[in-house]
Design an enzyme around this catalytic site. Structure first.
Site, PDB file in Angstrom:
ATOM      1  N   ARG A  28      13.969  58.191  24.270  1.00 40.09           N
ATOM      2  CA  ARG A  28      14.879  59.257  23.485  1.00 40.09           C
ATOM      3  C   ARG A  28      16.099  58.795  23.259  1.00 40.09           C
ATOM      4  O   ARG A  28      17.188  59.586  24.151  1.00 40.09           O
ATOM      5  CB  ARG A  28      14.523  60.581  24.107  1.00 40.09           C
ATOM      6  CG  ARG A  28      12.874  61.040  24.306  1.00 40.09           C
ATOM      7  CD  ARG A  28      12.620  62.119  24.666  1.00 40.09           C
ATOM      8  NE  ARG A  28      13.045  63.297  23.584  1.00 40.09           N
ATOM      9  CZ  ARG A  28      12.987  64.519  23.741  1.00 40.09           C
ATOM     10  NH1 ARG A  28      12.362  65.174  25.108  1.00 40.09           N
ATOM     11  NH2 ARG A  28      13.370  65.400  22.990  1.00 40.09           N
TER      12      ARG A  28
ATOM     13  N   CYS B  48      12.780  60.418  29.203  1.00 34.61           N
ATOM     14  CA  CYS B  48      11.995  61.694  29.905  1.00 34.61           C
ATOM     15  C   CYS B  48      10.719  61.066  29.553  1.00 34.61           C
ATOM     16  O   CYS B  48      10.192  60.044  29.261  1.00 34.61           O
ATOM     17  CB  CYS B  48      12.202  63.002  29.184  1.00 34.61           C
ATOM     18  SG  CYS B  48      11.297  63.135  27.318  1.00 34.61           S
TER      19      CYS B  48
ATOM     20  N   ARG C 261      10.218  75.848  31.451  1.00 34.43           N
ATOM     21  CA  ARG C 261      11.252  75.312  30.553  1.00 34.43           C
ATOM     22  C   ARG C 261      11.209  75.863  29.441  1.00 34.43           C
ATOM     23  O   ARG C 261      12.390  76.091  28.716  1.00 34.43           O
ATOM     24  CB  ARG C 261      11.327  73.850  30.620  1.00 34.43           C
ATOM     25  CG  ARG C 261      11.662  72.871  31.721  1.00 34.43           C
ATOM     26  CD  ARG C 261      11.779  71.694  31.884  1.00 34.43           C
ATOM     27  NE  ARG C 261      12.868  71.322  30.908  1.00 34.43           N
ATOM     28  CZ  ARG C 261      13.275  70.248  30.275  1.00 34.43           C
ATOM     29  NH1 ARG C 261      12.911  69.207  30.723  1.00 34.43           N
ATOM     30  NH2 ARG C 261      14.049  70.117  29.510  1.00 34.43           N
TER      31      ARG C 261
ATOM     32  N   ARG D 241      17.784  66.989  28.960  1.00 35.48           N
ATOM     33  CA  ARG D 241      18.509  66.110  27.854  1.00 35.48           C
ATOM     34  C   ARG D 241      19.012  66.924  26.669  1.00 35.48           C
ATOM     35  O   ARG D 241      20.068  66.343  26.174  1.00 35.48           O
ATOM     36  CB  ARG D 241      17.583  65.072  27.435  1.00 35.48           C
ATOM     37  CG  ARG D 241      16.126  65.532  26.857  1.00 35.48           C
ATOM     38  CD  ARG D 241      15.417  64.430  26.528  1.00 35.48           C
ATOM     39  NE  ARG D 241      16.060  63.247  25.861  1.00 35.48           N
ATOM     40  CZ  ARG D 241      16.728  63.346  24.683  1.00 35.48           C
ATOM     41  NH1 ARG D 241      16.642  64.202  24.070  1.00 35.48           N
ATOM     42  NH2 ARG D 241      17.445  62.193  24.356  1.00 35.48           N
TER      43      ARG D 241
ATOM     44  N   ASP E 156       5.289  68.908  18.468  1.00 32.07           N
ATOM     45  CA  ASP E 156       5.489  69.875  19.699  1.00 32.07           C
ATOM     46  C   ASP E 156       4.106  70.703  19.883  1.00 32.07           C
ATOM     47  O   ASP E 156       4.018  71.591  20.783  1.00 32.07           O
ATOM     48  CB  ASP E 156       6.646  70.991  19.689  1.00 32.07           C
ATOM     49  CG  ASP E 156       7.802  70.207  19.997  1.00 32.07           C
ATOM     50  OD1 ASP E 156       8.839  70.517  19.945  1.00 32.07           O
ATOM     51  OD2 ASP E 156       7.805  68.925  20.557  1.00 32.07           O
TER      52      ASP E 156
ATOM     53  N   LYS F 226      13.351  78.493  21.815  1.00 32.38           N
ATOM     54  CA  LYS F 226      14.239  77.727  22.789  1.00 32.38           C
ATOM     55  C   LYS F 226      14.907  76.673  22.014  1.00 32.38           C
ATOM     56  O   LYS F 226      16.016  76.542  22.463  1.00 32.38           O
ATOM     57  CB  LYS F 226      12.994  76.528  23.667  1.00 32.38           C
ATOM     58  CG  LYS F 226      13.955  75.700  24.437  1.00 32.38           C
ATOM     59  CD  LYS F 226      12.932  74.892  25.382  1.00 32.38           C
ATOM     60  CE  LYS F 226      12.009  73.993  24.569  1.00 32.38           C
ATOM     61  NZ  LYS F 226      12.841  73.017  24.590  1.00 32.38           N
ATOM     62  N   ASN F 227      14.301  76.178  20.924  1.00 33.73           N
ATOM     63  CA  ASN F 227      15.304  74.934  20.217  1.00 33.73           C
ATOM     64  C   ASN F 227      16.097  75.421  19.363  1.00 33.73           C
ATOM     65  O   ASN F 227      16.673  74.439  18.433  1.00 33.73           O
ATOM     66  CB  ASN F 227      13.909  73.713  19.621  1.00 33.73           C
ATOM     67  CG  ASN F 227      13.439  73.354  20.867  1.00 33.73           C
ATOM     68  OD1 ASN F 227      13.751  73.293  22.017  1.00 33.73           O
ATOM     69  ND2 ASN F 227      12.181  72.495  20.463  1.00 33.73           N
TER      70      ASN F 227
HETATM   71  C1  EPZ Z   1      13.791  68.017  19.229  1.00 27.11           C
HETATM   72  O1  EPZ Z   1      14.152  66.672  20.138  1.00 27.11           O
HETATM   73  C2  EPZ Z   1      13.222  69.097  19.934  1.00 27.11           C
HETATM   74  N1  EPZ Z   1      14.152  69.331  21.049  1.00 27.11           N
HETATM   75  C3  EPZ Z   1      11.931  68.253  20.647  1.00 27.11           C
HETATM   76  O2  EPZ Z   1      11.393  69.517  21.644  1.00 27.11           O
HETATM   77  C4  EPZ Z   1      11.028  67.785  19.477  1.00 27.11           C
HETATM   78  O3  EPZ Z   1       9.802  67.448  19.962  1.00 27.11           O
HETATM   79  C5  EPZ Z   1      11.869  67.125  18.757  1.00 27.11           C
HETATM   80  O4  EPZ Z   1      13.005  67.495  18.181  1.00 27.11           O
HETATM   81  C6  EPZ Z   1      11.134  66.552  17.455  1.00 27.11           C
HETATM   82  O5  EPZ Z   1      10.599  67.797  16.653  1.00 27.11           O
HETATM   83  C7  EPZ Z   1      15.212  70.196  20.817  1.00 27.11           C
HETATM   84  O6  EPZ Z   1      15.140  70.510  19.654  1.00 27.11           O
HETATM   85  C8  EPZ Z   1      15.863  70.815  21.752  1.00 27.11           C
HETATM   86  P1  EPZ Z   1      14.724  63.867  17.795  1.00 27.11           P
HETATM   87  P2  EPZ Z   1      15.149  65.505  19.587  1.00 27.11           P
HETATM   88  O7  EPZ Z   1      16.074  63.402  17.906  1.00 27.11           O
HETATM   89  O8  EPZ Z   1      16.120  66.200  18.945  1.00 27.11           O
HETATM   90  C9  EPZ Z   1      14.280  58.981  17.801  1.00 27.11           C
HETATM   91  C10 EPZ Z   1      10.321  70.472  23.006  1.00 27.11           C
HETATM   92  O9  EPZ Z   1       8.918  70.209  23.627  1.00 27.11           O
HETATM   93  N2  EPZ Z   1      15.835  59.090  17.982  1.00 27.11           N
HETATM   94  O10 EPZ Z   1      14.183  64.517  16.346  1.00 27.11           O
HETATM   95  O11 EPZ Z   1      15.475  64.917  21.158  1.00 27.11           O
HETATM   96  C11 EPZ Z   1      13.475  59.654  19.126  1.00 27.11           C
HETATM   97  O12 EPZ Z   1      13.291  58.691  20.155  1.00 27.11           O
HETATM   98  C12 EPZ Z   1      11.086  69.431  22.803  1.00 27.11           C
HETATM   99  O13 EPZ Z   1      10.658  71.495  22.860  1.00 27.11           O
HETATM  100  C13 EPZ Z   1      16.181  57.685  18.132  1.00 27.11           C
HETATM  101  O14 EPZ Z   1      15.901  56.748  18.062  1.00 27.11           O
HETATM  102  O15 EPZ Z   1      14.133  64.675  18.860  1.00 27.11           O
HETATM  103  C14 EPZ Z   1      12.200  60.333  18.391  1.00 27.11           C
HETATM  104  O16 EPZ Z   1      11.332  58.988  18.385  1.00 27.11           O
HETATM  105  C15 EPZ Z   1      10.410  68.209  23.256  1.00 27.11           C
HETATM  106  N3  EPZ Z   1      17.868  57.846  18.227  1.00 27.11           N
HETATM  107  C16 EPZ Z   1      12.634  60.412  16.978  1.00 27.11           C
HETATM  108  O17 EPZ Z   1      14.093  60.012  16.975  1.00 27.11           O
HETATM  109  C17 EPZ Z   1      18.596  59.023  18.265  1.00 27.11           C
HETATM  110  O18 EPZ Z   1      19.774  58.968  18.437  1.00 27.11           O
HETATM  111  C18 EPZ Z   1      12.776  61.989  16.895  1.00 27.11           C
HETATM  112  O19 EPZ Z   1      13.579  62.349  17.889  1.00 27.11           O
HETATM  113  C19 EPZ Z   1      17.725  60.385  18.191  1.00 27.11           C
HETATM  114  C20 EPZ Z   1      16.365  60.289  18.232  1.00 27.11           C
END
Ligand code: EPZ
Length: 426
Positions: free
Chosen positions: A122, A117, A398, A93, A306, A22-23
């Site tokens: 996020r 979410c 999803r 998202r 995850d 998916k990702n």
């Molecule tokens: C990706 O989400 C994945 N989704 C998530 O999978 C996964 O849990 C996550 O990476 C961490 O590995 C997809 O790839 C579609 P991040 P993402 O930006 O990119 C903070 C699932 O279950 N942050 O790596 O949204 C954020 O709040 C989903 O398949 C900021 O502060 O995660 C978090 O604490 C859930 N500002 C940390 O960084 C930003 O602009 C990591 O988030 C972006 C992120």
């Protein structure tokens, strides 16, 4: 609203195939917007989030079609709109991933702020800051990110935090920017590498994906391409944990053992025998109860967040005490109260879940709250005595392709209760 009914007990035995990731599929579908030609993707999983992304691209004017074999064809040159509307973005998202491609290819994008979410606020500040650094004019008003740019300019971007989709959005934007972009403190996730490989197949010049320094030489245009999406490492890990919890013996085919080192290491610690080949992983628990393991989530290649809920379920019935530390998201223990309803002895203290393993769980009606939490509840249902009814499994749909069918082939007693179907007495 569909439910899953699971009659716990049987050990998982047999073989199952991993679906496409998916990702990886979601950013790769967004990246098709960059192409100046038709794109064909294979091994794309049949998931709600993929359907949502297809609807989003279609709403902008792209033409998409899906074949029976997981193949999706995209004609992105018919785009007429550069808006990602709230009604679609609020359901997924990851829609934010169209922002970079739209600004890079068309110089404009109006993308609804994804909002938080269940698992956390996020924010997307890193996406916005990076595009601004590349010369985009970005305002945020009325719940929308409104971005405008002539041609983006390559620059050095130092990510304040490791962000998977933040890295992906900026990498996509940089492919058509003028000059070179260097992304420092980039995410290493395999899905980032898969996206980079797809972009290079379209004619991008990306090196360093999979390390914390990704270098992108901007080009004038990208061609269409054919590309096969990588297998889903989290789906793979989820089935392996199910086999470990039920004392079973399974083999996951068409997967990538090299992307799961941290998870396989924890499964070995829990007492499983693991063997791997180029594209398969075999786990044998020899009928034993797992040992509890400590988990500390962190960016790849460390233990993936995850897989955290799935290991809380394993620790719930393991021998001993396992401490699970969630360091990525601020609210990712919502599966714990549901596991407690099934008899789990887990205490949450801040970002720690202290799991005292119990000999067995008991069935109960429980509710899925987010994608991976629902996977953890399914795994708990596989071992609980009695019939566990899991509500709101649209969360599961999803991110897992035909999960109940795959579990049925492994010997689980599981069925989907569609819509408002009669709910059997528990
Ligand atoms: C990706 O989400 C994945 N989704 C998530 O999978 C996964 O849990 C996550 O990476 C961490 O590995 C997809 O790839 C579609 P991040 P993402 O930006 O990119 C903070 C699932 O279950 N942050 O790596 O949204 C954020 O709040 C989903 O398949 C900021 O502060 O995660 C978090 O604490 C859930 N500002 C940390 O960084 C930003 O602009 C990591 O988030 C972006 C992120």
């Amino acid at each position: 609203m569909d439910k899953l009914l699971i009659n716990g007990g049987p050990a998982l035995e047999g073989e199952v195939r991993a679906s496409g990731a998916k990702n990886a599929a979601l950013p790769i579908l967004a990246a098709t917007l960059l192409a100046d030609g038709p794109v064909t993707l294979t091994n794309v999983p049949r998931l709600c989030d993929v359907n949502t992304t297809m609807r989003l691209l279609g709403s902008m004017g792209a033409h998409l079609s899906r074949g029976e074999d997981g193949r999706i064809s995209v004609e992105p040159r018919t785009l007429t709109s550069f808006v990602a509307p709230y009604k679609l973005v609020k359901t997924m998202r990851a829609s934010i991933l169209v922002l970079g491609p739209l600004v890079a290819r068309y110089g404009q994008a109006d993308v609804s702020l994804p909002g938080g979410c269940a698992i956390g606020a996020r924010p997307v500040n890193l996406h916005i800051d990076g595009l601004r650094a590349m010369g985009a004019e970005i305002s945020v008003d009325g719940g929308y990110i409104r971005a405008r740019a002539q041609r983006l300019k390559g620059t050095r971007l130092v990510m304040e935090l490791v962000s998977v989709t933040g890295t992906e959005n900026l990498m996509m934007a940089a492919t058509l920017a003028e000059g070179e972009t260097l992304i420092e403190n980039a995410a290493h996730e395999p899905e980032v590498v898969d996206l980079a490989n797809f972009l290079n197949a379209m004619g991008a010049h990306i090196t360093g994906a999979g390390t914390d320094q990704i270098r992108i030489q901007g080009v004038e245009r990208l061609d269409g391409a054919e590309y096969r999406v990588m297998p889903d490492r989290i789906e793979t890990g989820t089935f392996l944990v199910g086999a470990a919890m039920t004392g079973g013996h399974i083999r996951v085919n068409e997967t990538r053992p090299d992307c799961l080192d941290a998870v396989l290491q924890k499964l070995c610690e829990a007492g499983a025998s693991i063997s791997t080949g180029p594209d398969w992983i075999e786990l044998d628990m020899h009928g034993r109860r797992p040992r509890a393991v400590d988990i500390h989530t962190a960016p790849y290649p460390a233990f993936p967040t995850d897989m955290q809920a799935q290991f809380c379920a394993l620790n719930a019935i393991a021998k001993g005490v396992g401490v699970v530390a969630e360091t990525i998201f601020e609210n990712r223990f919502m599966h714990v109260p549901e596991l407690q309803r099934m008899g789990a002895d887990i205490r949450v203290e801040g970002n720690l879940a202290i799991c005292h393993g119990v000999a067995g769980l008991t069935a109960a009606p429980v509710m899925a709250t987010d994608l991976r939490a629902s996977a953890g509840l399914v795994l708990a249902g596989l071992v609980a005595s009695g019939e566990t009814l899991i509500d709101r499994i649209y969360h599961l749909d999803r991110g897992y392709e035909t999960m109940e069918e795959k579990l049925l082939t492994l010997g689980a007693r599981i069925q989907r209760i569609v819509g408002n179907g009669a709910t059997p007495m528990l």
